[in-house]
Design a protein around this motif. Structure first.
Motif, short mmCIF file in Angstrom:
data_model
loop_
_atom_site.label_atom_id
_atom_site.label_comp_id
_atom_site.label_asym_id
_atom_site.label_seq_id
_atom_site.Cartn_x
_atom_site.Cartn_y
_atom_site.Cartn_z
N ILE A 2 0.84 -1.20 0.00
CA ILE A 2 0.00 0.00 0.00
C ILE A 2 0.87 1.24 0.00
N THR A 3 0.57 2.19 -0.88
CA THR A 3 1.31 3.45 -0.94
C THR A 3 0.35 4.61 -0.74
N ALA A 4 0.91 5.75 -0.37
CA ALA A 4 0.09 6.95 -0.17
C ALA A 4 -0.60 7.34 -1.47
N MET A 5 0.09 7.20 -2.60
CA MET A 5 -0.50 7.57 -3.88
C MET A 5 -1.68 6.67 -4.22
N ASN A 6 -1.54 5.37 -3.92
CA ASN A 6 -2.65 4.45 -4.20
C ASN A 6 -3.87 4.79 -3.34
N VAL A 7 -3.64 5.12 -2.07
CA VAL A 7 -4.74 5.50 -1.20
C VAL A 7 -5.36 6.81 -1.67
N SER A 8 -4.52 7.76 -2.10
CA SER A 8 -5.02 9.02 -2.63
C SER A 8 -5.97 8.78 -3.79
N LYS A 9 -5.57 7.87 -4.69
CA LYS A 9 -6.43 7.55 -5.82
C LYS A 9 -7.71 6.85 -5.37
N MET A 10 -7.59 5.99 -4.37
CA MET A 10 -8.76 5.26 -3.89
C MET A 10 -9.80 6.18 -3.24
N THR A 11 -9.34 7.28 -2.65
CA THR A 11 -10.30 8.22 -2.04
C THR A 11 -11.23 8.81 -3.09
N ALA A 12 -10.79 8.78 -4.36
CA ALA A 12 -11.61 9.34 -5.44
C ALA A 12 -12.89 8.54 -5.66
N LEU A 13 -12.99 7.35 -5.06
CA LEU A 13 -14.19 6.54 -5.19
C LEU A 13 -15.22 6.86 -4.11
N THR A 67 -10.08 -9.03 0.78
CA THR A 67 -10.55 -7.73 0.29
C THR A 67 -9.36 -6.86 -0.10
N ASN A 68 -9.57 -5.93 -1.00
CA ASN A 68 -8.52 -5.01 -1.43
C ASN A 68 -7.98 -4.23 -0.22
N PRO A 69 -6.70 -4.41 0.15
CA PRO A 69 -6.18 -3.74 1.34
C PRO A 69 -6.15 -2.22 1.21
N THR A 70 -5.91 -1.70 0.01
CA THR A 70 -5.90 -0.25 -0.18
C THR A 70 -7.28 0.34 0.11
N LEU A 71 -8.33 -0.41 -0.25
CA LEU A 71 -9.70 0.05 0.01
C LEU A 71 -9.93 0.20 1.50
N LEU A 72 -9.50 -0.78 2.30
CA LEU A 72 -9.78 -0.73 3.73
C LEU A 72 -8.94 0.32 4.44
N VAL A 73 -7.72 0.53 4.00
CA VAL A 73 -6.91 1.61 4.58
C VAL A 73 -7.53 2.96 4.23
N THR A 74 -8.07 3.07 3.03
CA THR A 74 -8.78 4.29 2.64
C THR A 74 -10.04 4.46 3.48
N ALA A 75 -10.73 3.36 3.74
CA ALA A 75 -11.93 3.41 4.59
C ALA A 75 -11.57 3.85 6.00
N ASN A 76 -10.41 3.45 6.48
CA ASN A 76 -9.95 3.89 7.79
C ASN A 76 -9.78 5.41 7.82
N THR A 77 -9.28 5.95 6.72
CA THR A 77 -9.07 7.40 6.61
C THR A 77 -10.39 8.14 6.51
N THR A 78 -11.25 7.73 5.57
CA THR A 78 -12.51 8.45 5.35
C THR A 78 -13.46 8.27 6.53
N GLY A 79 -13.49 7.07 7.10
CA GLY A 79 -14.32 6.87 8.29
C GLY A 79 -13.84 7.71 9.45
N GLY A 80 -12.53 7.81 9.57
CA GLY A 80 -11.95 8.62 10.64
C GLY A 80 -12.31 10.08 10.54
N VAL A 81 -12.34 10.59 9.32
CA VAL A 81 -12.66 12.01 9.12
C VAL A 81 -14.05 12.33 9.69
#
Length: 524
Positions: free
Chosen positions: A187-198, A458-472
């Protein structure tokens, strides 16, 4: 974690239920019992300390050290940022700059719904991207109050608006920090950044509508629909481009500036048929020259420029281990424990704001250094209770982390198997609720998210992104955020009232993120 196991009862369900006591009790104290945040935080600190020592077997000396470490961080850098940000505002008011600034906003539009979009949404997002750590809530809440909004109303609106920008605060640190964690699944920051676009575009587009709906109902939404569409479209589209192609660092800064400029230009050509003003609004349209307006905004230009400079990698390298200014970072062991703490004298964001304060005083004839220092003393006297509360909240977070309470909660949620993607954002929500920081939440739970994703397929980048967006979404009701907001609008003691005003929106947004993450997990 400084204990041998996060499951002292040899039953994860029981251990996680005990670990949830500080969170549940905090919510009960603020909502049902209507305790002041200061007393609720101190009570929870005592109870969390006892749970950590007696039930999770964290050594007493480490427990005390956890409280010391949390208190130090509550004072420096968080308290430092709050004091400096509010001091800058008081300087702006005392020097007369704020009157011109306020009039310049009224000059764009007298309608306070448009002012809410400009300050509460756009400027809020800019300060979140440039500084984060409570600065946008403190500054924008005060600006709205000065424009005629009710104190708790202004605080609530700024907290809700922050849901559109909190994922990329302080130049994207909540996401860029992921590159330092060596997460499973590459998982990279750039991949998570792109995943937030969903996920985030839906929230970003909706928040301006929600703000106007809260302020003036469906009638207000209908009357300023063109302006709302301009803001929602400009911000959502520009952030989408930045997150997909540039990354997280500028994902708040560029969209907010672009949207603010777009709305200002649009407002020159369009005005609502009915000008909405709150009952106690007394802001007058006063003509000021362009130079006067530039000077009036100068404290906030300086704040933004210095904070941006402080965030540059080249500047940060000066304070690295072998950097020329490394000596300005004071690192020390807490006696008798394994914990360390540090104080960044120069590289702290508060110092950047301090420079903005000093330069504003030195370049403004209408205010002297003596007057400025008196304003600083007044700010300290007004905010010490709030800072003590923040110290208590961070101490609770430290105790929960080092005693394994946080890990118990995380592992318990991860045991849900195929349903985990539905609950994944809740982990981030819990982390931010306790610490007030998406950075801390990602540091605590990103590894659990990526590991659990591999287990359940499950896609690990998706869940790390979910951790970020849920946290917000927890930033709307995090005790730290609530304390900052109430303190900024001189409503310390009204934390329970503000929490009750925002909790429905926090939970509603969290439910959306949970459901949408689960649907995405079936597709990705």
């Amino acid at each position: 974690m400084l204990v041998h196991t996060y499951d002292p009862f040899q039953n994860l369900l029981i251990s996680s239920m005990v670990a949830a006591i500080p969170i549940v009790l905090f919510l009960l104290c603020l909502t049902i019992l209507k305790m002041k945040g200061f007393y609720a935080a101190l009570l929870n600190l005592v109870i969390t300390f006892l749970i950590a020592v007696l039930l999770f077997h964290l050594p007493v000396i480490e427990s005390v050290a956890s409280v010391i470490q949390g208190s130090i961080q509550g004072i420096w850098p968080i308290g430092y940022i709050i004091i400096m940000a509010v001091w800058l505002y008081k300087i702006s008011v005392a020097s007369g700059k704020f009157d011109v600034l306020r009039a310049s906003i009224a000059g764009i539009s007298e309608d306070q719904r448009i002012q809410l979009l400009l300050i509460g949404f756009c400027f809020n997002a800019f300060l979140e991207g440039a500084a984060g750590f409570g600065v946008p809530i403190a500054i924008c809440s005060v600006l709205l109050v000065a424009l005629g909004f009710q104190p708790l109303q202004a605080a609530m609106l700024c907290l809700i608006a922050n849901a559109a920008s909190g994922a990329f605060g302080a130049v994207g640190i909540p996401i860029t920090i992921l590159d330092t964690l060596s997460l499973e699944g590459s998982i990279t920051a750039m991949n998570v950044s792109k995943m937030t676009a969903l996920t985030l575009p839906f929230i970003n587009f909706t928040i301006p509508f929600l703000l106007i709906l809260i302020l003036d109902g469906f009638k207000g939404v209908k009357e300023v629909l063109p302006a709302i569409l301009v803001v929602s479209t400009a911000y959502t589209a520009s952030q989408l481009v930045v997150t997909l192609f540039l990354g997280p660092e500028l994902a708040d800064i560029i969209p907010s500036l672009f949207t603010m400029g777009t709305l200002a230009l649009f407002s020159k050509k369009w005005t609502p048929n009915h000008i909405f003003k709150l009952g106690d609004s007394n802001v007058e349209r006063t003509a000021h020259t362009g130079i006067d307006i530039v000077k009036a905004w100068s404290p906030f230009y300086l704040l933004s420029l210095f904070v941006l400079a402080w965030s540059l990698p080249s500047f940060k390298q000066l304070f690295a281990a072998n950097g020329p200014l490394a000596f300005t970072k004071l690192t020390f062991h807490i006696p008798g424990s394994s914990l360390t703490s540090s104080i960044d004298l120069i590289s702290a964001t508060g110092t950047a704001i301090l420079l903005a304060c000093l330069i504003t005083i030195l370049t403004t004839k209408s205010i002297s250094m003596q007057t400025g220092l008196k304003l600083l003393a007044k700010t300290l006297s007004e905010f010490w209770i709030s800072i003590v509360m923040i110290c208590a909240v961070l101490s609770i977070a430290k105790l929960m982390t080092y005693a394994g309470l946080t890990s118990a909660l995380g592992e318990s949620v991860a045991k849900t198997g195929a349903a985990f993607p539905l609950l994944s954002p809740i982990l981030g929500w819990i982390g931010v609720f306790m610490t007030g920081s998406v950075v801390n939440s990602n540091t605590l739970f990103a590894a659990i998210q990526s590991t659990a994703a591999s287990i359940v397929g499950t896609n690990p980048t998706l869940l790390v992104t979910a951790n970020t967006t849920g946290g917000v979404m927890a930033k709307l009701i995090s005790p730290q955020s609530i304390a900052i907001a109430t303190a900024a609008v001189s409503a310390t003691g009204a934390e329970s009232g503000l929490t009750k005003m925002t909790i429905r929106y926090s939970i509603g947004l969290l439910v959306f993120v949970c459901c949408w993450t689960f649907l995405l997990s079936l597709w990705l």
